[in-house]
Design a protein around this motif. Structure first.
Motif, PDB file in Angstrom:
ATOM      1  N   CYS A  28     -17.177  50.798  54.941  1.00 47.16           N
ATOM      2  CA  CYS A  28     -16.707  50.900  53.551  1.00 47.16           C
ATOM      3  C   CYS A  28     -15.584  51.928  53.454  1.00 47.16           C
ATOM      4  O   CYS A  28     -15.746  52.975  52.802  1.00 47.16           O
ATOM      5  CB  CYS A  28     -17.857  51.294  52.633  1.00 47.16           C
ATOM      6  SG  CYS A  28     -19.361  50.311  52.807  1.00 47.16           S
ATOM      7  N   PRO A  29     -14.433  51.680  54.090  1.00 52.49           N
ATOM      8  CA  PRO A  29     -13.386  52.706  54.161  1.00 52.49           C
ATOM      9  C   PRO A  29     -12.883  53.210  52.815  1.00 52.49           C
ATOM     10  O   PRO A  29     -12.662  54.418  52.663  1.00 52.49           O
ATOM     11  CB  PRO A  29     -12.274  52.016  54.958  1.00 52.49           C
ATOM     12  CG  PRO A  29     -12.953  50.936  55.726  1.00 52.49           C
ATOM     13  CD  PRO A  29     -14.074  50.467  54.854  1.00 52.49           C
ATOM     14  N   PRO A  30     -12.679  52.352  51.776  1.00 52.68           N
ATOM     15  CA  PRO A  30     -12.170  52.897  50.510  1.00 52.68           C
ATOM     16  C   PRO A  30     -13.219  53.614  49.671  1.00 52.68           C
ATOM     17  O   PRO A  30     -12.887  54.201  48.641  1.00 52.68           O
ATOM     18  CB  PRO A  30     -11.669  51.649  49.763  1.00 52.68           C
ATOM     19  CG  PRO A  30     -11.673  50.540  50.756  1.00 52.68           C
ATOM     20  CD  PRO A  30     -12.732  50.886  51.750  1.00 52.68           C
ATOM     21  N   GLY A  31     -14.494  53.544  50.082  1.00 53.91           N
ATOM     22  CA  GLY A  31     -15.546  54.222  49.339  1.00 53.91           C
ATOM     23  C   GLY A  31     -16.013  53.500  48.098  1.00 53.91           C
ATOM     24  O   GLY A  31     -16.606  54.117  47.209  1.00 53.91           O
ATOM     25  N   LEU A  32     -15.783  52.190  48.017  1.00 59.54           N
ATOM     26  CA  LEU A  32     -16.220  51.419  46.854  1.00 59.54           C
ATOM     27  C   LEU A  32     -17.663  50.951  47.020  1.00 59.54           C
ATOM     28  O   LEU A  32     -18.116  50.696  48.138  1.00 59.54           O
ATOM     29  CB  LEU A  32     -15.339  50.186  46.665  1.00 59.54           C
ATOM     30  CG  LEU A  32     -13.878  50.408  46.258  1.00 59.54           C
ATOM     31  CD1 LEU A  32     -13.155  49.071  46.191  1.00 59.54           C
ATOM     32  CD2 LEU A  32     -13.796  51.131  44.921  1.00 59.54           C
ATOM     33  N   MET A  33     -18.356  50.814  45.897  1.00 54.64           N
ATOM     34  CA  MET A  33     -19.648  50.151  45.880  1.00 54.64           C
ATOM     35  C   MET A  33     -19.762  49.447  44.529  1.00 54.64           C
ATOM     36  O   MET A  33     -19.883  50.094  43.486  1.00 54.64           O
ATOM     37  CB  MET A  33     -20.798  51.131  46.074  1.00 54.64           C
ATOM     38  CG  MET A  33     -22.156  50.456  46.155  1.00 54.64           C
ATOM     39  SD  MET A  33     -22.272  49.164  47.435  1.00 54.64           S
ATOM     40  CE  MET A  33     -22.015  50.123  48.923  1.00 54.64           C
ATOM     41  N   LEU A  34     -19.665  48.137  44.549  1.00 54.98           N
ATOM     42  CA  LEU A  34     -19.656  47.317  43.346  1.00 54.98           C
ATOM     43  C   LEU A  34     -21.014  46.651  43.206  1.00 54.98           C
ATOM     44  O   LEU A  34     -21.312  45.676  43.903  1.00 54.98           O
ATOM     45  CB  LEU A  34     -18.536  46.282  43.423  1.00 54.98           C
ATOM     46  CG  LEU A  34     -17.138  46.884  43.647  1.00 54.98           C
ATOM     47  CD1 LEU A  34     -16.143  45.813  44.063  1.00 54.98           C
ATOM     48  CD2 LEU A  34     -16.664  47.607  42.390  1.00 54.98           C
ATOM     49  N   GLY A  35     -21.858  47.201  42.325  1.00 59.95           N
ATOM     50  CA  GLY A  35     -23.216  46.712  42.253  1.00 59.95           C
ATOM     51  C   GLY A  35     -23.927  46.978  43.568  1.00 59.95           C
ATOM     52  O   GLY A  35     -23.733  48.016  44.200  1.00 59.95           O
ATOM     53  N   ASP A  36     -24.732  46.032  44.003  1.00 66.62           N
ATOM     54  CA  ASP A  36     -25.457  46.139  45.273  1.00 66.62           C
ATOM     55  C   ASP A  36     -24.650  45.387  46.333  1.00 66.62           C
ATOM     56  O   ASP A  36     -24.858  44.194  46.569  1.00 66.62           O
ATOM     57  CB  ASP A  36     -26.858  45.554  45.111  1.00 66.62           C
ATOM     58  CG  ASP A  36     -27.691  45.675  46.382  1.00 66.62           C
ATOM     59  OD1 ASP A  36     -27.229  46.352  47.325  1.00 66.62           O
ATOM     60  OD2 ASP A  36     -28.776  45.099  46.430  1.00 66.62           O
ATOM     61  N   MET A  37     -23.700  46.095  46.958  1.00 66.11           N
ATOM     62  CA  MET A  37     -22.849  45.512  48.009  1.00 66.11           C
ATOM     63  C   MET A  37     -22.125  44.262  47.507  1.00 66.11           C
ATOM     64  O   MET A  37     -21.972  43.272  48.230  1.00 66.11           O
ATOM     65  CB  MET A  37     -23.682  45.166  49.242  1.00 66.11           C
ATOM     66  CG  MET A  37     -24.352  46.346  49.887  1.00 66.11           C
ATOM     67  SD  MET A  37     -23.207  47.533  50.609  1.00 66.11           S
ATOM     68  CE  MET A  37     -22.923  46.792  52.209  1.00 66.11           C
ATOM     69  N   GLY A  38     -21.665  44.308  46.257  1.00 68.96           N
ATOM     70  CA  GLY A  38     -21.048  43.132  45.660  1.00 68.96           C
ATOM     71  C   GLY A  38     -19.541  43.107  45.799  1.00 68.96           C
ATOM     72  O   GLY A  38     -18.934  43.900  46.533  1.00 68.96           O
TER      73      GLY A  38
END
Length: 299
Positions: free
Chosen positions: A267-277
């Protein structure tokens, strides 16, 4: 350093010629932490934005959730998500007279999907002779999960085969052969051989739920997939074929790495959209004003 997806371990079209007609080209963008400038393709970096053009803000109502309390009731500056120049991703369907696509979003939950709301800008880079030099805004109170870290991009061309978008009659005809292949080889068409993972342009969306293709509000035709912004480059099932060669550990697997090191790769940009969405962006290439829409899903 470039990023290279390993060759598929099996010849998909030789094994399943029925899917060949549905192949699509995609460009995995492979964001990695860096210090991009305004004239670089990037994720979360500064945009080539005309100094005289006001910065966009969001004036929507923002719902309160357990994970994302609403911000103060005032217009919120959008944050840069992607900047793509035609020189780096010529496969994008740039409208005539443009060679730059910029994606921004409001980094707070919205009623539609309870994810950030994206906006698109198509530009001609030559029109930005006097660009904005201020740092991209970061609204107070926004969750880090919705604020991509500045990343350079390493575009790579790959081929997508449909996963959840495989026509039902084809999927049913191939079901037993898919199962037999996995029993004999350990390779799953669905996880390892079909749709490329990660943040990408073109190809198929990497749905985690049933597909949802929006129709254009102008002409009524189904929109085309433009971009996918995923939370990660691969998951616990798909890593064997979508982990780049350059990020493969010399010994063991990526799951043997310390958590922080694996996270930098996954996850290089550090995003987490919901549960791995993911968030999927679509546009209509029939209408001259290029309407666009988005949809999101997660596990």
């Amino acid at each position: 350093m470039p990023r290279t997806t390993p060759p598929r371990p099996l010849d998909v079209e030789a094994l399943f010629p029925e899917v060949a007609a549905h192949r699509r080209d995609a460009v995995r963008l492979h964001p990695r932490p860096g210090a991009p400038g305004v004239r670089d393709s990037s994720m979360g970096g500064p945009l080539l934005w005309p100094r005289a053009e006001p910065w966009p803000h969001c004036e929507d109502d923002h719902p309160r959730t357990a994970f994302s309390p609403p911000p103060a009731p005032e217009p919120l500056p959008l944050v840069p998500v992607l900047q793509l120049f035609a020189a780096d991703v010529p496969e994008l369907p740039f409208p005539p007279g443009t060679d730059l696509l910029q994606v921004l979003w409001c980094p707070f939950d919205h009623e539609a999907g309870y994810v950030p709301r994206p906006e698109l800008r198509w530009r001609s880079a030559s029109d930005c002779a006097d660009p904005r030099t201020a740092e991209p805004p970061r609204p107070a109170g926004a969750a880090d999960d919705y604020l991509p870290d500045p990343c350079a991009l390493h575009p790579e061309r790959v081929v997508d085969y449909p996963n959840r978008d495989l026509p039902e009659e084809v999927s049913e005809a191939l079901e037993e052969r898919f199962e037999q292949l996995e029993e004999e080889t350990g390779w799953s068409y669905w996880s390892h051989l079909s749709v490329s993972e990660g943040i990408k342009a073109g190809g198929y969306p990497t749905w985690t739920q049933d597909p949802y293709w929006p129709d254009c509000p102008g002409c009524g035709h189904r929109m085309e997939h433009l971009l996918t912004v995923n939370s990660c480059e691969f998951d616990g099932e798909s890593w064997r074929t979508w982990l780049p060669v350059e990020d493969t550990p010399a010994t063991g697997t990526v799951w043997d790495l310390p958590y922080e090191e694996r996270t930098r790769i996954q996850c290089p940009p550090g995003l987490m959209l919901g549960d791995m969405g993911g968030i999927y962006l679509f546009d209509c290439r029939r209408c001259p004003d290029r309407p666009y829409a988005y949809h999101s899903d997660c596990s």
